[in-house]
Scaffold this active site. Structure first.
Site, PDB file in Angstrom:
ATOM      1  N   SER A 156     -14.679  23.054  10.802  1.00  0.00           N
ATOM      2  CA  SER A 156     -15.566  21.972  11.194  1.00  0.00           C
ATOM      3  C   SER A 156     -15.679  20.953  10.060  1.00  0.00           C
ATOM      4  CB  SER A 156     -16.935  22.525  11.588  1.00  0.00           C
ATOM      5  OG  SER A 156     -17.729  21.513  12.182  1.00  0.00           O
ATOM      6  N   LYS A 165     -19.358  15.802   9.078  1.00  0.00           N
ATOM      7  CA  LYS A 165     -19.674  14.722  10.024  1.00  0.00           C
ATOM      8  C   LYS A 165     -20.292  15.255  11.307  1.00  0.00           C
ATOM      9  CE  LYS A 165     -16.119  11.670   8.164  1.00  0.00           C
ATOM     10  NZ  LYS A 165     -15.889  12.506   6.964  1.00  0.00           N
ATOM     11  N   ASN A 178     -14.782  15.899   3.053  1.00  0.00           N
ATOM     12  CA  ASN A 178     -13.439  15.343   2.960  1.00  0.00           C
ATOM     13  C   ASN A 178     -12.574  16.159   2.008  1.00  0.00           C
ATOM     14  OD1 ASN A 178     -13.773  12.464   4.320  1.00  0.00           O
ATOM     15  ND2 ASN A 178     -15.601  12.864   3.097  1.00  0.00           N
ATOM     16  N   THR A 216     -15.481   0.049   2.269  1.00  0.00           N
ATOM     17  CA  THR A 216     -16.372  -0.441   3.327  1.00  0.00           C
ATOM     18  C   THR A 216     -17.706  -0.956   2.767  1.00  0.00           C
ATOM     19  OG1 THR A 216     -17.109   1.831   3.679  1.00  0.00           O
ATOM     20  CG2 THR A 216     -15.373   1.004   5.116  1.00  0.00           C
TER      21      THR A 216
END
Length: 609
Positions: free
Chosen positions: A406, A409, A446, A471
């Site tokens: 999993s 997130k 990550n 971002t």
């Protein structure tokens, strides 16, 4: 095996040196007498007996002690002790034999002289090769020889020095060491000076015209490595780092193992320890199936699993090229490959019926957040319905342990991908309540270097000359290395009792903009000067930061310090079954609003402000 010609040469040389040592020993003893000639004649029989006996006995003893097997250019204290032991045993046996067969026993002084002479001559012959290598640096006249500065005057630094010596300094000549321990400064390590601390690196690099700097501090954390890298960037020297201390202890270190500093070094992740006995207990001689076996995590799981000798490892995946690559890499192990789509329930069940796996690692998933925002139905079909298909087949075919990979997130998800993975967790927890199979999930963040992660993207942007796109300057993420995550997943599977969501210790969150700056510097550029950083705005479904637990979950510790387990939530079986059935029937035709409404049957707050 020692080369016969080399061994014969050493034996003949030793025979000459043994007789020289004996002659000198008698000469030193008898020269004390008034009439040397008379004394020599008197001891002639004893001398001849001693010469014959010592030559034969000592060569046999030297062979027994391995003096003809060592490579003497790498000789150390251990080899010196072997010479002393061999000479002592050989000399003692010679004295004993001569005592019984000779008219006169050997004088005590001759025995002592003989012992000392043998150590000097036999040891000197062998260590002359080591001394020639030690002095090779002073014979280097080529001014183009690379000059190397080693950071760390401890065990790892000494290993780096030895590896350079083994190649006669062809890879570079050390100018000395750097160490922050004040007690070491101005001392020498194997003849090379400790020149200063890390703050002195720029000055020393300039004074000695250093071409390359080797960081040899495997125990340093990421922050320390980061500081050293920043200081070294003030020099024009190439920068390399020695791999982890566990690689050193396992004897894997060579000069070729020295590599460029990577961003993983700056994160300073602690080496994972695995309970080998516990892991082997559930993998050895078992049939193990890995879905998504061609992916970043799936392929590394396969590499780790084969170390525990499963009877068969099934490499399952949808993309044939990726599966082909890992199949070729592991072709010497007991593996089989199966190409199928986990959304195909019939084929999934056929594979399980055919191989009857005992352990399943489910790594196949759609993971890319922005792509799943524009293809939400595929996220639900693959991540939720696909997981349900696998869980049903595992339950039906008697799988012992099922481990779902999993993501962080899945916690309070704002993205379709995160929501689909949270629902996949709920699917396997629901199955665990009514199955003999132990279903568990392992949740982590990550992984560095995986396909689609920021680091490969940043590297491509840097190679293109920039800009590097981030971002948001506040964006943070948890990171692990791929081998680290894979090993902990396997360990968690060994600890499964059923129904758990295991949480891996992700360490501290890292700012993505800092990661970008580090990568730019490690590529030899200056952020904002050589390579620009542009902020593009948060993409749909993304969070500024990730979490590892929902508000209802708390964690309890396990016996492994890097693995925790979340407290289970209430699972609504009928709601899960209903959602999976709806995806199965209408998955390809659901619009975004219908998808959001469907997700809210399990995650009530999803998609709401």
């Amino acid at each position: 095996m020692a080369h016969p010609k080399r061994t014969l040469f050493l034996m003949l040389t030793d025979a000459i040196l043994i007789n020289l040592a004996l002659f000198l020993s008698f000469y030193l003893r008898l020269s004390e007498e008034a009439d040397l000639q008379v004394e020599f004649v008197k001891y002639l029989g004893t001398y001849l007996n001693a010469a014959i006996v010592s030559t034969f006995v000592l060569i046999v003893v030297f062979h027994f002690f391995g003096l003809y097997k060592n490579i003497w250019r790498y000789a150390s204290v251990r080899e010196l002790l072997s010479i002393v032991y061999a000479v002592t045993v050989g000399a003692a046996l010679t004295v004993m034999v001569v005592y019984f067969i000779s008219p006169l026993r050997l004088p005590h002084s001759v025995s002592v002289y003989f012992w000392l002479m043998l150590i000097v001559l036999i040891g000197g012959l062998r260590f002359s090769q080591r001394m020639r290598q030690e002095n090779a640096i002073f014979a280097v006249s080529n001014k183009s020889q690379r000059k190397v500065l080693i950071i760390g005057a401890g065990d790892a630094g000494v290993l780096a020095l030895r590896e350079l010596k083994k190649r006669d300094f062809q890879e570079g000549v050390p100018v000395g060491f750097i160490d922050d321990s004040k007690s070491k400064i101005n001392l020498h390590v194997q003849g090379f000076p400790v020149l200063g601390s890390r703050d002195d690196i720029p000055r020393i690099a300039e004074d000695y015209a250093v071409d390359e700097i080797i960081i040899a501090i495997p125990s340093a954390d990421g922050e320390a490595v980061r500081e050293i890298v920043e200081i070294c960037k003030e020099t024009r020297a190439a920068l390399k780092i020695m791999p982890g201390v566990y690689d050193i202890l396992s004897g894997k270190i060579t000069v070729s193992s020295l590599r460029e500093v990577q961003v993983e070094d700056l994160l300073g992740r602690e080496q994972v320890s695995v309970d080998l006995e516990e892991v082997a207990g559930y993998l050895k001689n078992q049939v193990v199936l890995v879905t998504g076996a061609g992916g970043s995590i799936g392929s590394e799981l396969c590499r780790q699993i084969v170390k525990f000798f499963p009877s068969k490892l099934i490499l399952a995946g949808h993309g044939e090229n990726c599966i082909f690559d890992i199949e070729q890499e592991l072709k010497n192990f007991p593996i089989v490959t199966e190409i199928f789509d986990i959304k195909d329930a019939g084929k999934v069940n056929l594979v399980f019926e055919k191989y009857k796996p005992s352990v399943v690692f489910h790594a196949a998933a759609h993971k890319h957040v922005p792509l799943m925002e524009v293809n939400p139905e595929e996220a639900l079909k693959n991540n939720v319905m696909g997981t349900s298909n696998l869980a049903a087949a595992a339950d039906k075919n008697g799988v012992r342990t099922f481990v779902l990979i999993s993501t962080d997130k899945a916690v309070n998800p704002t993205s379709i991908m995160g929501a689909s993975k949270r629902m996949a967790e709920m699917v396997i927890q629901d199955y665990d309540k009514r199955s003999e199979t132990k279903f568990v999930a392992v949740r982590f963040g990550n992984v560095l270097g995986s396909r689609g992660s920021v680091i490969p993207t940043f590297k491509k942007q840097i190679m293109a000359g920039g800009p590097v796109t981030v971002t948001d300057p506040r964006m943070t993420r948890y990171f692990m290395t791929i081998p680290e995550a894979s090993q902990l997943v396997i360990q968690a599977g060994a600890m499964a009792s059923g129904g758990e969501i295991f949480i891996l210790d992700m360490g501290k969150p890292v700012k993505i903009v800092d990661l970008a700056k580090d990568l730019i510097r490690l590529s030899g550029f200056e952020p904002g000067k050589d390579i620009q950083i542009e902020f593009t705005g948060v993409r749909p479904g993304e969070k500024l930061f990730e979490e590892i637990l929902t508000s209802e979950e708390g964690t309890t510790a396990t016996k492994h310090k890097r693995i925790f387990v979340a407290r289970p939530n209430h699972i609504d079986h009928e709601a899960i079954e209903g959602l999976v059935q709806k995806i199965r029937e209408r998955g390809s035709y659901m619009d975004r609003e219908e998808i959001n409404t469907s997700i809210r049957t399990l995650l009530p707050d999803f998609g709401r402000p």
